[in-house]
Each structure stands twice: as C-alpha cells, then as structure tokens.
Design a protein around this motif. Sequence first.
Motif, PDB file in Angstrom:
ATOM      1  N   GLN A  50      23.647   1.115 -33.879  1.00 37.33           N
ATOM      2  CA  GLN A  50      23.381   2.318 -34.659  1.00 37.33           C
ATOM      3  C   GLN A  50      22.620   2.044 -35.945  1.00 37.33           C
ATOM      4  O   GLN A  50      22.111   2.990 -36.570  1.00 37.33           O
ATOM      5  CB  GLN A  50      24.682   3.052 -34.967  1.00 37.33           C
ATOM      6  CG  GLN A  50      25.800   2.152 -35.428  1.00 37.33           C
ATOM      7  CD  GLN A  50      27.133   2.876 -35.386  1.00 37.33           C
ATOM      8  OE1 GLN A  50      27.580   3.436 -36.373  1.00 37.33           O
ATOM      9  NE2 GLN A  50      27.746   2.874 -34.219  1.00 37.33           N
ATOM     10  N   PHE A  60      19.436   3.719 -36.213  1.00 38.23           N
ATOM     11  CA  PHE A  60      19.409   5.182 -36.151  1.00 38.23           C
ATOM     12  C   PHE A  60      19.885   5.852 -37.422  1.00 38.23           C
ATOM     13  O   PHE A  60      19.882   7.070 -37.528  1.00 38.23           O
ATOM     14  CB  PHE A  60      20.262   5.666 -34.982  1.00 38.23           C
ATOM     15  CG  PHE A  60      19.660   5.316 -33.659  1.00 38.23           C
ATOM     16  CD1 PHE A  60      18.599   6.052 -33.161  1.00 38.23           C
ATOM     17  CD2 PHE A  60      20.135   4.255 -32.921  1.00 38.23           C
ATOM     18  CE1 PHE A  60      18.024   5.735 -31.954  1.00 38.23           C
ATOM     19  CE2 PHE A  60      19.563   3.926 -31.698  1.00 38.23           C
ATOM     20  CZ  PHE A  60      18.501   4.660 -31.216  1.00 38.23           C
ATOM     21  N   MET A  61      20.330   5.065 -38.361  1.00 40.14           N
ATOM     22  CA  MET A  61      20.829   5.677 -39.581  1.00 40.14           C
ATOM     23  C   MET A  61      19.649   6.155 -40.423  1.00 40.14           C
ATOM     24  O   MET A  61      18.508   5.779 -40.190  1.00 40.14           O
ATOM     25  CB  MET A  61      21.643   4.653 -40.358  1.00 40.14           C
ATOM     26  CG  MET A  61      22.853   4.197 -39.589  1.00 40.14           C
ATOM     27  SD  MET A  61      23.604   2.743 -40.287  1.00 40.14           S
ATOM     28  CE  MET A  61      23.729   3.254 -41.973  1.00 40.14           C
ATOM     29  N   ILE A 116      18.296  11.685 -28.199  1.00 38.03           N
ATOM     30  CA  ILE A 116      17.706  10.767 -29.179  1.00 38.03           C
ATOM     31  C   ILE A 116      16.214  10.620 -28.907  1.00 38.03           C
ATOM     32  O   ILE A 116      15.386  10.710 -29.820  1.00 38.03           O
ATOM     33  CB  ILE A 116      18.398   9.380 -29.114  1.00 38.03           C
ATOM     34  CG1 ILE A 116      19.827   9.493 -29.621  1.00 38.03           C
ATOM     35  CG2 ILE A 116      17.620   8.352 -29.925  1.00 38.03           C
ATOM     36  CD1 ILE A 116      20.648   8.221 -29.469  1.00 38.03           C
ATOM     37  N   PRO A 172      28.880   7.170 -30.032  1.00 38.38           N
ATOM     38  CA  PRO A 172      29.195   6.847 -31.430  1.00 38.38           C
ATOM     39  C   PRO A 172      28.044   7.107 -32.390  1.00 38.38           C
ATOM     40  O   PRO A 172      28.256   7.582 -33.501  1.00 38.38           O
ATOM     41  CB  PRO A 172      29.540   5.353 -31.376  1.00 38.38           C
ATOM     42  CG  PRO A 172      30.020   5.121 -29.987  1.00 38.38           C
ATOM     43  CD  PRO A 172      29.251   6.068 -29.117  1.00 38.38           C
ATOM     44  N   GLN A 173      26.830   6.800 -31.974  1.00 39.61           N
ATOM     45  CA  GLN A 173      25.740   6.959 -32.940  1.00 39.61           C
ATOM     46  C   GLN A 173      25.313   8.404 -33.158  1.00 39.61           C
ATOM     47  O   GLN A 173      24.582   8.684 -34.106  1.00 39.61           O
ATOM     48  CB  GLN A 173      24.545   6.124 -32.520  1.00 39.61           C
ATOM     49  CG  GLN A 173      24.215   6.239 -31.053  1.00 39.61           C
ATOM     50  CD  GLN A 173      23.247   5.150 -30.623  1.00 39.61           C
ATOM     51  OE1 GLN A 173      22.051   5.332 -30.631  1.00 39.61           O
ATOM     52  NE2 GLN A 173      23.796   4.006 -30.280  1.00 39.61           N
ATOM     53  N   PHE A 226      25.642   9.571 -36.547  1.00 41.05           N
ATOM     54  CA  PHE A 226      24.896   8.884 -37.596  1.00 41.05           C
ATOM     55  C   PHE A 226      23.420   9.208 -37.603  1.00 41.05           C
ATOM     56  O   PHE A 226      22.669   8.734 -38.442  1.00 41.05           O
ATOM     57  CB  PHE A 226      25.078   7.370 -37.439  1.00 41.05           C
ATOM     58  CG  PHE A 226      26.462   6.930 -37.747  1.00 41.05           C
ATOM     59  CD1 PHE A 226      26.884   6.850 -39.062  1.00 41.05           C
ATOM     60  CD2 PHE A 226      27.346   6.628 -36.739  1.00 41.05           C
ATOM     61  CE1 PHE A 226      28.173   6.441 -39.367  1.00 41.05           C
ATOM     62  CE2 PHE A 226      28.640   6.232 -37.039  1.00 41.05           C
ATOM     63  CZ  PHE A 226      29.052   6.136 -38.347  1.00 41.05           C
TER      64      PHE A 226
END
Lengths: 343, 343
Positions: free
Chosen positions: A281, A284-285, B254, B280-281, B284
């Motif tokens: 991740q 992707f932040m 995404i 999970p991502q 974020f």
Amino acid sequence: MSNSTPATIEDVARIAEVSIATVSRAIHMPEKVANSTRLKVSQAIAMTGYTTNAMARSLRLGRSNMILVVAPDIGDPNFSNILVGLENEARAHGYGILIGHTQNDAQRGLEYLKFLNSNQAAGLILFTGILPFGHQTMTARLPPSVGVFEPVFNGGIPYVGVDDIEGARKAIDLLLAEGHRKIAFIGDSRTRLAYTRRRMGYEAGLDAAGVGADLRIVLEGDGTIESGRLAIEQLFMRDTLPTAFMCVNDQTAIGVMIGLGARGYDIPRDFSVTGFDDVPQAAFMSPALTTIRQPRTMIGKHAMALLLELLSDGQPAETEILLRPDLVVRNSVAAPSREWTKR
Amino acid sequence: MSNSTPATIEDVARIAEVSIATVSRAIHMPEKVANSTRLKVSQAIAMTGYTTNAMARSLRLGRSNMILVVAPDIGDPNFSNILVGLENEARAHGYGILIGHTQNDAQRGLEYLKFLNSNQAAGLILFTGILPFGHQTMTARLPPSVGVFEPVFNGGIPYVGVDDIEGARKAIDLLLAEGHRKIAFIGDSRTRLAYTRRRMGYEAGLDAAGVGADLRIVLEGDGTIESGRLAIEQLFMRDTLPTAFMCVNDQTAIGVMIGLGARGYDIPRDFSVTGFDDVPQAAFMSPALTTIRQPRTMIGKHAMALLLELLSDGQPAETEILLRPDLVVRNSVAAPSREWTKR
DNA sequence: ATGGTCTATGTAAAGGTTTACATAGCTTCT
DNA sequence: AGAAGCTATGTAAACCTTTACATAGACCAT
C-alpha cells in the motif's frame, strides 16, 4: 485402474514382476537398477497411477517433507511476498509449507510446537522478532530453524533479511541531502533487533553529517499504525518539532501521516516522512511513501534455501544473510520549508 | 527425559505398566479405560513428554490432519484474511494448513495434487474461480473440497463466499441514489462466476430503477489493476462516457482510478467509482474507495467448518453458504456534476 | 577350475500407531 | 452354582515404506 484405494508399492511390484525393494530403488536410486527393470517399473507405475505414500515414507525415514512457517500475524503486509519466496523454493525441493500464526500468544506458539514434536515438520521458519514459544528452554528442542525478515531476538537462530543499518542509512542520507537537520526517528525498540539496527543507521547517518545529539529525537514504537499516530501526539507536546520523520517501518509511517494529516499538515510541504519495508500500500498512499524496499521474495527464497541446507548438512552455516535494501523515492520527502519552533 | 529420540507410545506403556493398546485408548477413548489406569498413563505421558507421532497415526488411520489450501496467488490482498479464518478454525479442530499457489499454471496445480494423492492432505480449500488442475478428470479423484471467496466455475464444489448479487446491488443502488444514470460496469467475465453474479446485481439494480439498456456500458476484465486501466483507455474512444464506474473488484477500481487520474480527472468530482472486496489498501487510496466489504475472516472460518463437516460426515451438505456483504462508504462517490457527451 | 569381485535383485525387519479379536475377571441372573 | 454378559486390558496384525543383509549370477584373474 481407477480403484477406490490408491495403489501401493506392492501393486506396482506385482505388475512389474519384481520385488517391492526393487520398485523403491527404481524410484529413489535409479542408477542401482537395470535399465530393463527400470522400464518395467515405470510402466507399472504409469498403469497404476502410483504415488508414494508420504506418511509411510516419512515414518520410515524419521523425517517429514514439511516446513513449518510461524508468524505472529498472517495478515502482516510483508508476509505474503516472503511466503511466495519460501513456497517456491520449498516446492522446488519437494517440500511443502505448513503455516501457523501465533498472534503473539505463547499458548498458540506451543500448539505449533506439537507439529514439530510429532514429526510433522522437519524444519521451522520464524517470521517474528521473538521466539513465540513461552520458555526458551524449548530452544534446545527446536529443529533446524531460520529466522526471516526480522532477526530473532532471543534464539541465536540463523537469519535472512535485509541489511537494516544500510537501509536506514539510505533513508537518513536522503533526508539529509534534502536539507533536513532535525529528523525524528519513530519506532525505536529495545526488544526488536531490526528496529534497533535501523536506529543505528539513523544515528550513524547523523554522526556522519555532523548533526549533534541535541537535534535528534527518538520515540519508541512497536511498528503498528497506532504507534505512529501516538508518536505524533506525544511529539506535538514538545517545544520544538523536527522537519522530517524517519519511521522504523511503513506501518508506523502511515500512522505518522494520519496523525499529521489530522492536524492539517501537508506532506511533504510541511513535513517529510520516510518508511521502511515498502509494503504494497505504500505506493497507493497520498502522498506515495518514500521508503526502503525489502526484497521480500528473495528473502524468502534464501531463507528456505538456507534451511534446506541445514536439514541436509546439519551444519550451523552462516549466521546471517543480509540482502541489499533499495531506496524507493516517491512523494513524501521534500526540502524543509520552514523551521518549526515554539508554536 | 531429555532424550535425543522422542518418546514413543511404548515408552509410555512401560512406565505406566500397561500395554500400548491401553495407552492409545487412554488418549483417544478415555471413557474406555479405568480411572486409575488413565491416571497412570497421563503421568507417564507427562514424564516422557510424549506426543503422538502424527506420521504413524496418519499412516495407520489412512488419513492426515492436514488441509491443503490452493490459491492462484498468495499475494492476493484478499488471501491473508481468509487464511486467518481458515487457520483458526482448522487449528481448533486439530488440523493444520498446507499452502500452495499455482500462479494459474496447471502444471503447478498438478504438483499439489500429489499432496492429496500421497495422503498428505485430507481435504482441499480452493481459493480460485477455476479448478487449477489441468483436466477435470481429476474432479472424480478430488478429496472433500470447498471453494472459498469465489465460486468454483467448473467443479461442482460447495462454496462459501459473499452474496455477490446483493453486494453489487448495494453498490449500484448507492450510485443510483446519488443521481447517476449512465453507469459503466467494468470487469465482466464469462468464466468467473463471481464476476457474472456481480454483473447480475448491476443489471438488476438498473432494471429496478428503470434505466434503459441504452445507458448501460459493460466492459470485460480479469480483475487486475491493469484490466481497469485498460478499460478506461477503451472507453475514452467512445462517443459518450458514463458518470460512474462500478468495478467488479477493488483492483479493477484502482486501475480505473489510475486511468482517470492520468487523464487529469478528479474523483469523485468528475467521475464516481465503486469497488468490491474492500481490500486493505482501499482505505488508503485517495480518494478512499467506496466499496463492498467481504467478511473475509468469517468466510474462511465457515469454509473450514464446512470442509471439516464434510470430512466427518461425507455428506455433500449445502452447496453454497452466502454471507452478507456490507457497503463501505468512503470518498470515491458523489453526485454527477455534468453530462459527458462528445468530447 | 577355483576363488574373488561386482552387480542386480530379493527377503525381511523396522518405523509408531490403531484396533479387531481374545482373554480374564466381575457382576448378575436364574 | 453355573451361565451369560460386561468391563478392562492385552496380543498381534496391519498401514506402506526404506534399507541392511543375503543371495545368485556374471565376469575376471589366476
């Protein structure tokens, strides 16, 4: 042919008109068997669809072809890639992978010990900084084991991971190069060797740059998102703030960014942040996290290779295999904009 | 006591002054054994540190206490949470988990079949929409199996997952409620049952809202980030654009967001996007993705429970267990700002 | 021809467990 | 008292391999 019960070595022997010993040899030591016989045997195997009963084999041999992988938390974003490396290498050598997660519960850890004691696993991969079995007394009884990703604090167990000091050094050097001087280290820990080493890299970098101890800020943490957020809370009660946060891992960095975001700050304009690990991740932040990449699949591969070597040799082999960490530059680091003093 | 070789049932029998049969019974059928004897045995077990040799036991019993979990890709962000559920439930019943990943390579799949054929695994959990073993002829030889997360397309295998139609319906209803009419469905697939069902939810929602077929846009995809990006490329070659993208899963979403971002559009101002899975991502990303949550740990737990039931009963049991998906509202959906026509 | 060496194969034991069957001691019933 | 039925335990076979040891034949050297 499509019998209900699977074919045994005896069925093969009967069809090939040889003894079961010869069948076994044809399979495992083909050079010890005449060409003609080998052919008959392999034909018989094809006809019956025979596969060796792994249970009987393991029983006779006194060792299994399973490797137990124990992690505190399967959900750890670093876990799956390491697992890929472990699994590929294991499978290539005829081993299978058994997994367990302890959730930091020693009771749980002990349950997994049973897999080892009952001969179901020949070796152990530890994805944890601390031996997950209550008393260390166990250490003596542990089968060949290899720590992975994080050095095992209390085990004296060979370990495959990344060079934490070098990695941390790359992060701190980047921040210094951008012009930062007052850089906080978030996530120090006395019980987690990897974290200690990362801090050593931090200190070494500052030493080399001639940044005095008065400009250093070190906060403890356990590597969770929450610990990062908490560190920010703590820090904002201080007189002076750093211009950059070097976090012990990506999770901590996420927490730091959340904490900073909640106070209305912009990254990297107001503060720079670095992580460590390069979890999926991180990319992707927003902003995408500048961090240190762990070659996870490689780590897994090497760890399993080392373990398998241990299993055949029994030699202690080298204690640590350190892979090279890479700096991944994204968008969470910039030059410091202003000095943060009394607010 | 701290012998090099582990204690066997015979050692226990000698110390307890009973026969090995009695020891075995004291362990596995305690009610068949006199209290006094049982006590002697358990003391002897404690003294020797005896644990049953799982190999010998499995050999004798003709079945192991291992469950094989096969996924195309261990790295799938949905995998780890499911695994947690599977593992917890398995361990609670004395089973262990063996894992394998096929990377969509039938050859690999076959290698794992060996674990089953060689009696090393008693059951199979399939984390894949399609049987990963070459010819389906295998199906007949498959041990008790349960599909998880995604229905198994070609296996006729019981399955535990989420109600895809209901989940998709929740997503489309949200978009409709925000005022969207022209909504594209990204990620249709004829071979992946879950995706087909999600599309069914999409169609049903539009039907119920009276949105005509002329306003519907459906693009194929395989659920990867790349497929989402590609869909955007394709779509922008059309005359008219939708105002919202309902994506078959988060990965696709995404990709869609990346594609849209690359063209300079802002989400959710210019376009709304929804995902499915809540990986999970998702939380974020920026904007954080509005999506449908899969109760992954629960799915894993139920799947393993079902499999264990199958193992003891041998009954086919129910074919599908569908859990309830929840809508997770974040920031990727807003009212449509304007109509996108010819550009 | 005899003895020795080598090669290919067979025989049988061992690995640790579970369990059908046998046995022996009690209890209970007639 | 004897038969019948139970209960608690023991004996031994079976699960399927691998491998030490034995054997038999072929070849070679003397």
